[in-house]
Design a protein around this motif. Structure first.
Motif, short mmCIF file in Angstrom:
data_model
loop_
_atom_site.label_atom_id
_atom_site.label_comp_id
_atom_site.label_asym_id
_atom_site.label_seq_id
_atom_site.Cartn_x
_atom_site.Cartn_y
_atom_site.Cartn_z
N VAL A 186 -41.84 43.20 -25.32
CA VAL A 186 -40.60 43.98 -25.35
C VAL A 186 -40.98 45.45 -25.31
O VAL A 186 -41.68 45.95 -26.21
CB VAL A 186 -39.77 43.68 -26.63
N LEU A 187 -40.55 46.13 -24.25
CA LEU A 187 -40.77 47.56 -24.12
C LEU A 187 -39.53 48.27 -24.62
O LEU A 187 -38.42 47.96 -24.16
CB LEU A 187 -41.01 47.94 -22.66
N VAL A 188 -39.68 49.21 -25.52
CA VAL A 188 -38.54 49.99 -26.01
C VAL A 188 -38.79 51.44 -25.64
O VAL A 188 -39.80 52.03 -26.04
CB VAL A 188 -38.34 49.84 -27.53
N ALA A 189 -37.86 52.00 -24.87
CA ALA A 189 -38.01 53.37 -24.37
C ALA A 189 -36.65 54.07 -24.35
O ALA A 189 -35.61 53.42 -24.33
CB ALA A 189 -38.60 53.35 -22.96
N GLU A 193 -39.35 42.19 -21.37
CA GLU A 193 -37.98 42.69 -21.52
C GLU A 193 -38.07 44.19 -21.78
O GLU A 193 -38.89 44.63 -22.57
CB GLU A 193 -37.30 42.01 -22.70
N THR A 194 -37.22 44.96 -21.11
CA THR A 194 -37.17 46.39 -21.35
C THR A 194 -35.84 46.73 -22.00
O THR A 194 -34.79 46.33 -21.50
CB THR A 194 -37.33 47.19 -20.04
N ILE A 195 -35.92 47.45 -23.10
CA ILE A 195 -34.73 47.89 -23.81
C ILE A 195 -34.72 49.41 -23.79
O ILE A 195 -35.69 50.05 -24.22
CB ILE A 195 -34.72 47.38 -25.26
N TYR A 196 -33.62 49.98 -23.29
CA TYR A 196 -33.47 51.43 -23.28
C TYR A 196 -32.52 51.86 -24.38
O TYR A 196 -31.51 51.20 -24.63
CB TYR A 196 -32.96 51.91 -21.92
N VAL A 197 -32.86 52.96 -25.02
CA VAL A 197 -32.03 53.54 -26.07
C VAL A 197 -31.75 54.99 -25.69
O VAL A 197 -32.41 55.54 -24.81
CB VAL A 197 -32.72 53.46 -27.44
N ASP A 198 -30.78 55.61 -26.37
CA ASP A 198 -30.50 57.00 -26.03
C ASP A 198 -31.69 57.88 -26.41
O ASP A 198 -32.65 57.42 -27.03
CB ASP A 198 -29.19 57.48 -26.65
N SER A 199 -31.63 59.12 -26.03
CA SER A 199 -32.78 60.02 -26.22
C SER A 199 -32.79 60.71 -27.57
O SER A 199 -33.60 61.60 -27.79
CB SER A 199 -32.79 61.06 -25.09
N ALA A 200 -31.91 60.31 -28.47
CA ALA A 200 -31.89 60.92 -29.79
C ALA A 200 -33.23 60.69 -30.51
O ALA A 200 -33.87 59.65 -30.33
CB ALA A 200 -30.75 60.34 -30.63
N LYS A 201 -33.59 61.65 -31.33
CA LYS A 201 -34.84 61.55 -32.08
C LYS A 201 -34.84 60.26 -32.91
O LYS A 201 -33.86 59.94 -33.56
CB LYS A 201 -34.97 62.77 -33.00
N GLU A 202 -35.90 59.50 -32.84
CA GLU A 202 -36.11 58.26 -33.59
C GLU A 202 -35.27 57.07 -33.10
O GLU A 202 -35.34 56.01 -33.71
CB GLU A 202 -35.87 58.46 -35.09
N ALA A 203 -34.50 57.20 -32.03
CA ALA A 203 -33.66 56.08 -31.56
C ALA A 203 -34.50 54.86 -31.21
O ALA A 203 -34.15 53.74 -31.55
CB ALA A 203 -32.80 56.51 -30.38
N ALA A 204 -35.62 55.07 -30.54
CA ALA A 204 -36.49 53.94 -30.17
C ALA A 204 -37.08 53.30 -31.43
O ALA A 204 -37.14 52.07 -31.54
CB ALA A 204 -37.60 54.40 -29.24
N ASP A 205 -37.46 54.13 -32.40
CA ASP A 205 -38.02 53.61 -33.65
C ASP A 205 -37.00 52.74 -34.38
O ASP A 205 -37.34 51.66 -34.88
CB ASP A 205 -38.45 54.74 -34.57
N TYR A 206 -35.75 53.19 -34.45
CA TYR A 206 -34.71 52.41 -35.13
C TYR A 206 -34.50 51.07 -34.44
O TYR A 206 -34.37 50.04 -35.10
CB TYR A 206 -33.39 53.17 -35.17
N TYR A 227 -36.51 56.25 -18.15
CA TYR A 227 -36.02 55.12 -17.36
C TYR A 227 -36.93 54.88 -16.16
O TYR A 227 -37.41 55.81 -15.52
CB TYR A 227 -34.59 55.37 -16.89
N SER A 228 -37.16 53.63 -15.86
CA SER A 228 -38.01 53.26 -14.73
C SER A 228 -37.35 52.14 -13.93
O SER A 228 -36.69 51.27 -14.50
CB SER A 228 -39.37 52.77 -15.26
N THR A 229 -37.56 52.16 -12.65
CA THR A 229 -37.06 51.09 -11.78
C THR A 229 -38.15 50.04 -11.53
O THR A 229 -37.93 49.11 -10.75
CB THR A 229 -36.58 51.65 -10.43
N LYS A 230 -39.28 50.20 -12.19
CA LYS A 230 -40.38 49.25 -12.03
C LYS A 230 -39.92 47.85 -12.44
O LYS A 230 -39.30 47.66 -13.48
CB LYS A 230 -41.57 49.67 -12.88
N ILE A 231 -40.23 46.88 -11.64
CA ILE A 231 -39.88 45.49 -11.93
C ILE A 231 -41.06 44.84 -12.65
O ILE A 231 -42.19 44.84 -12.15
CB ILE A 231 -39.53 44.73 -10.63
N HIS A 232 -40.76 44.29 -13.82
CA HIS A 232 -41.79 43.65 -14.63
C HIS A 232 -41.68 42.13 -14.49
O HIS A 232 -40.63 41.60 -14.12
CB HIS A 232 -41.64 44.04 -16.09
N PRO A 233 -42.74 41.41 -14.83
CA PRO A 233 -42.70 39.94 -14.82
C PRO A 233 -41.65 39.39 -15.79
O PRO A 233 -41.16 40.12 -16.67
CB PRO A 233 -44.11 39.54 -15.26
#
Length: 106
Positions: A31-34, A49-62, A39-45
Motif C-alpha cells: 500500500v503506497l500512501v502519498a 494499492e495507491t492511496i492519495y491524501v490531501d497535501s495537508a501536513k501529516e495527512a499521509a501519516d494519519y 500524484y502519478s499515472t504510473k500503473i502498478h501491478p
C-alpha cells in the motif's frame, strides 16, 4: 485470517519499486500512501494499492496510522510516524534498511 501488508510512506521513498518487486515474490500486498502533490499515472501491478491524501501536513501519516495493523511492515524515514507505528506493534523500516525499535527511536 489477517494478512500482513507492506505500507510505504511514499512521498519521498526511493525504494518503492524495489519493495514492490520483492513483495510480489513473497505474495505480499503493498500500500503506497502519498499526497495528491505526488500524484502519478504510473500503473502498478495488481498487488499494489495507491492511496492519495490531501497535501495537508501529516495527512499521509494519519491515513497510514488508520490502516496500519499489528505485524504489518511500514517503510518510512519519518521518526515520528515510526514511533507511532511501533506503538501499534508494526515492523518499521527506514528506506536505508535499518529497523526502528524502542531502543533506537529516540
Amino acid at each position: 485470517m489477517m494478512f500482513i501488508k507492506i505500507m510505504i510512506d511514499s512521498d519521498a521513498s526511493p525504494v518503492k519499486d524495489i519493495v514492490i518487486d520483492e513483495a510480489k515474490k513473497h505474495g505480499l500486498k503493498v500500500v503506497l500512501v502519498a499526497s495528491y502533490a505526488h500524484y502519478s499515472t504510473k500503473i502498478h501491478p495488481a498487488h499494489v494499492e495507491t492511496i492519495y491524501v490531501d497535501s495537508a501536513k501529516e495527512a499521509a501519516d494519519y491515513r497510514i496510522m488508520q490502516l496500519l495493523q499489528k505485524d504489518d511492515i511500514l517503510i518510512t524515514q519519518d521518526y515520528g510516524l515510526a514511533s507511532l507505528a511501533l506503538g501499534k506493534k508494526a515492523k518499521v523500516l527506514h528506506h536505508k534498511g535499518f529497523e526502528y525499535d524502542n531502543d533506537n527511536i529516540a
